[in-house]
Design a protein around this motif. Structure first.
Motif, PDB file in Angstrom:
ATOM      1  N   HIS A   1      44.588  50.042  25.827  1.00  0.00           N
ATOM      2  CA  HIS A   1      44.823  48.607  25.665  1.00  0.00           C
ATOM      3  C   HIS A   1      43.767  47.981  24.753  1.00  0.00           C
ATOM      4  O   HIS A   1      42.571  48.298  24.854  1.00  0.00           O
ATOM      5  N   SER A   2      44.198  47.071  23.893  1.00  0.00           N
ATOM      6  CA  SER A   2      43.273  46.336  23.029  1.00  0.00           C
ATOM      7  C   SER A   2      43.496  44.829  23.083  1.00  0.00           C
ATOM      8  O   SER A   2      42.749  44.072  22.455  1.00  0.00           O
ATOM      9  N   GLN A   3      44.520  44.393  23.826  1.00  0.00           N
ATOM     10  CA  GLN A   3      44.811  42.975  24.011  1.00  0.00           C
ATOM     11  C   GLN A   3      44.911  42.705  25.519  1.00  0.00           C
ATOM     12  O   GLN A   3      45.821  43.213  26.189  1.00  0.00           O
ATOM     13  N   VAL A   4      43.975  41.932  26.034  1.00  0.00           N
ATOM     14  CA  VAL A   4      43.901  41.675  27.477  1.00  0.00           C
ATOM     15  C   VAL A   4      43.874  40.170  27.724  1.00  0.00           C
ATOM     16  O   VAL A   4      43.241  39.416  26.966  1.00  0.00           O
ATOM     17  N   ALA A   5      44.560  39.733  28.774  1.00  0.00           N
ATOM     18  CA  ALA A   5      44.522  38.328  29.192  1.00  0.00           C
ATOM     19  C   ALA A   5      43.867  38.228  30.559  1.00  0.00           C
ATOM     20  O   ALA A   5      44.118  39.060  31.434  1.00  0.00           O
ATOM     21  N   TYR A   6      43.014  37.218  30.724  1.00  0.00           N
ATOM     22  CA  TYR A   6      42.422  36.938  32.035  1.00  0.00           C
ATOM     23  C   TYR A   6      43.089  35.701  32.622  1.00  0.00           C
ATOM     24  O   TYR A   6      43.102  34.635  31.992  1.00  0.00           O
ATOM     25  N   LEU A   7      43.636  35.831  33.821  1.00  0.00           N
ATOM     26  CA  LEU A   7      44.286  34.727  34.535  1.00  0.00           C
ATOM     27  C   LEU A   7      43.247  34.066  35.411  1.00  0.00           C
ATOM     28  O   LEU A   7      42.877  34.588  36.467  1.00  0.00           O
ATOM     29  N   ARG A   8      42.758  32.922  34.983  1.00  0.00           N
ATOM     30  CA  ARG A   8      41.623  32.258  35.618  1.00  0.00           C
ATOM     31  C   ARG A   8      41.954  31.742  37.011  1.00  0.00           C
ATOM     32  O   ARG A   8      43.097  31.425  37.331  1.00  0.00           O
ATOM     33  N   GLY A   9      40.896  31.616  37.828  1.00  0.00           N
ATOM     34  CA  GLY A   9      41.011  31.030  39.149  1.00  0.00           C
ATOM     35  C   GLY A   9      40.571  29.576  39.144  1.00  0.00           C
ATOM     36  O   GLY A   9      40.509  28.938  38.081  1.00  0.00           O
ATOM     37  N   PRO A  10      40.224  29.037  40.323  1.00  0.00           N
ATOM     38  CA  PRO A  10      39.849  27.618  40.424  1.00  0.00           C
ATOM     39  C   PRO A  10      38.618  27.286  39.583  1.00  0.00           C
ATOM     40  O   PRO A  10      37.680  28.081  39.480  1.00  0.00           O
ATOM     41  N   VAL A  11      38.603  26.104  39.009  1.00  0.00           N
ATOM     42  CA  VAL A  11      37.466  25.694  38.186  1.00  0.00           C
ATOM     43  C   VAL A  11      36.204  25.527  39.021  1.00  0.00           C
ATOM     44  O   VAL A  11      35.090  25.566  38.483  1.00  0.00           O
ATOM     45  N   THR A  12      36.354  25.335  40.331  1.00  0.00           N
ATOM     46  CA  THR A  12      35.192  25.167  41.210  1.00  0.00           C
ATOM     47  C   THR A  12      34.631  26.500  41.697  1.00  0.00           C
ATOM     48  O   THR A  12      33.646  26.516  42.440  1.00  0.00           O
ATOM     49  N   SER A  13      35.246  27.612  41.299  1.00  0.00           N
ATOM     50  CA  SER A  13      34.813  28.923  41.779  1.00  0.00           C
ATOM     51  C   SER A  13      33.720  29.510  40.902  1.00  0.00           C
ATOM     52  O   SER A  13      33.933  29.762  39.712  1.00  0.00           O
ATOM     53  N   TRP A  14      32.556  29.732  41.490  1.00  0.00           N
ATOM     54  CA  TRP A  14      31.447  30.383  40.782  1.00  0.00           C
ATOM     55  C   TRP A  14      31.839  31.805  40.394  1.00  0.00           C
ATOM     56  O   TRP A  14      31.519  32.275  39.290  1.00  0.00           O
ATOM     57  N   ALA A  15      32.556  32.496  41.282  1.00  0.00           N
ATOM     58  CA  ALA A  15      32.956  33.875  41.007  1.00  0.00           C
ATOM     59  C   ALA A  15      33.866  33.949  39.790  1.00  0.00           C
ATOM     60  O   ALA A  15      33.775  34.892  38.992  1.00  0.00           O
ATOM     61  N   ASP A  16      34.735  32.957  39.628  1.00  0.00           N
ATOM     62  CA  ASP A  16      35.622  32.956  38.464  1.00  0.00           C
ATOM     63  C   ASP A  16      34.815  32.863  37.174  1.00  0.00           C
ATOM     64  O   ASP A  16      35.096  33.581  36.205  1.00  0.00           O
ATOM     65  N   GLY A  17      33.828  31.998  37.145  1.00  0.00           N
ATOM     66  CA  GLY A  17      32.992  31.880  35.948  1.00  0.00           C
ATOM     67  C   GLY A  17      32.262  33.165  35.628  1.00  0.00           C
ATOM     68  O   GLY A  17      32.171  33.572  34.461  1.00  0.00           O
ATOM     69  N   ARG A  18      31.747  33.829  36.655  1.00  0.00           N
ATOM     70  CA  ARG A  18      31.040  35.098  36.440  1.00  0.00           C
ATOM     71  C   ARG A  18      31.980  36.177  35.913  1.00  0.00           C
ATOM     72  O   ARG A  18      31.634  36.943  35.010  1.00  0.00           O
ATOM     73  N   ARG A  19      33.177  36.240  36.481  1.00  0.00           N
ATOM     74  CA  ARG A  19      34.121  37.267  36.059  1.00  0.00           C
ATOM     75  C   ARG A  19      34.578  37.038  34.623  1.00  0.00           C
ATOM     76  O   ARG A  19      34.669  37.976  33.827  1.00  0.00           O
ATOM     77  N   ARG A  20      34.856  35.797  34.283  1.00  0.00           N
ATOM     78  CA  ARG A  20      35.267  35.478  32.913  1.00  0.00           C
ATOM     79  C   ARG A  20      34.205  35.892  31.910  1.00  0.00           C
ATOM     80  O   ARG A  20      34.500  36.521  30.879  1.00  0.00           O
TER      81      ARG A  20
END
Length: 360
Positions: A211-230
């Motif tokens: 794979h060379s094209q990946v999409a990340y499906l974000r979580g809640p904007v208030t989630s610290w874990a989401d920011g770290r994963r992104r």
């Protein structure tokens, strides 16, 4: 709808409890009327009379056993157990200021990801003689704050999987013992997962499949874990020259799956990484409904290996987050068994049928 408060009350040890309190023990109800009715709580006086000891001795045996002989302690505990005693937590709290209750506030009680955290926290609390009071903030910082305010008057500390802002959490930690789950906020202690390493594993896995094209499906904007994963996904995709597209944010629920899947299909991605498993499973359901082959046309990766992730069609590739271990450690940190600091737990990738080589 909010689930109010669920009190998980393990049967307390007879050897732990309050300071010397003559009336701090009671039962759910025993019949001492000699008839069919008239049920009342048994008092410490009943236990003392049955055991043939002074009331003060019975109280010490149950709440401060080091102040009586081993033989007396065993005898009084046997009588107390036979009569069906258990501690009155509020009565215990009067002289000590401690209730031996811990508040656990999570963002979504319906998410199976919470189950392991709750199980681990409750088991460790029970082992230490504590009760867990559980509340659901529904991903809403204002409801989280309201729960904390209500619980503050009768819990000894908090385990939070927070959505509130940094300033509010630091202010709370100044007045109450607090530990955080999946939120790094010095100097407040807590337990997090290694998002950088788990993201590296995901990207390495997808690159190895082609794979060379990946999409990340974000979580809640208030989630610290989401920011770290992104941030971690972007970093590791950059290392491999993989194009990463961010979509969302989406609510971390099954119901958000259709919108997330449709957004992913509108772009060039051949693989998607979802914020959590519920969102990923919702995506799988939508793709199946639209006749999209997984993993042939689109590979799907989840985020926490909830119960049921291996039952999907196809079984979900995801990150196995050790939530039960995290729950145990958080309680140990809150009760002083583990030094307060930040602990980072390894979360390995579990490769299943939802990922495979893209079609050429």
């Amino acid at each position: 709808m909010c689930v109010p408060l669920l009190v998980l009350d393990p049967e307390p040890s007879m050897a732990t409890g309050c300071h010397e309190l003559p009336a701090c023990w009671q039962t759910r109800g025993m019949d001492h009327s000699g008839g069919d009715g008239g049920r009342r709580a048994v008092t410490i006086y009943d236990v003392a009379r049955e055991a043939g000891v002074a009331t003060s001795t019975a109280s010490r045996a149950l709440s401060n056993p080091g102040r009586v002989s081993e033989r007396t302690r065993r005898h009084v505990e046997e009588v107390a157990s036979r009569l069906g005693y258990r501690a009155n937590r509020l009565a215990q709290a009067l002289p000590s200021g401690r209730t031996r209750m811990l508040g656990l506030v999570v963002p979504d009680v319906t998410n199976p990801h919470v189950f392991g955290l709750l199980r681990g926290a409750e088991a460790q609390a029970a082992a230490a003689g504590y009760t867990v009071v559980f509340a659901d903030s529904e991903e809403r910082p204002e409801l989280e704050a309201a729960h904390v305010e209500r619980l503050s008057s009768f819990v000894d500390g908090f385990v939070l999987s927070p959505r509130g802002d940094d300033a509010a959490l630091r202010a709370l930690a100044q007045v109450r013992p607090v530990v955080l789950f999946n939120r790094s906020l010095a100097p407040v202690p807590g337990v997090t997962f290694d998002f950088d390493d788990s993201s590296r594993q995901i990207v390495d896995h997808l690159v190895a499949l082609g794979h060379s094209q990946v999409a990340y499906l974000r979580g809640p904007v208030t989630s610290w874990a989401d920011g770290r994963r992104r941030a971690a996904l972007a970093r590791h995709c950059g290392v491999h020259g993989v194009t990463l597209t961010e979509l969302g944010p989406f609510a971390p629920t099954l119901g958000s799956g259709p919108a997330a899947a449709d957004a992913a299909l509108a772009g060039p991605a051949t693989a998607v990484v979802a914020f959590n498993d519920l969102l990923a499973i919702g995506v799988l359901q939508r793709l199946e409904a639209r006749g999209v082959s997984v993993p042939g046309e689109l590979s799907v990766v989840g985020g926490d290996d909830i119960f049921g992730a291996s039952f999907c069609h196809p079984p979900l590739t995801t990150i196995a987050a050790p939530t039960e271990q995290a729950g145990r450690l958080l309680v140990d940190m809150l009760t002083g068994r583990v030094p307060g600091d930040e602990l980072v737990l390894h979360a390995p990738l579990v490769a299943r049928g939802s990922t495979g080589p893209p079609r050429v």
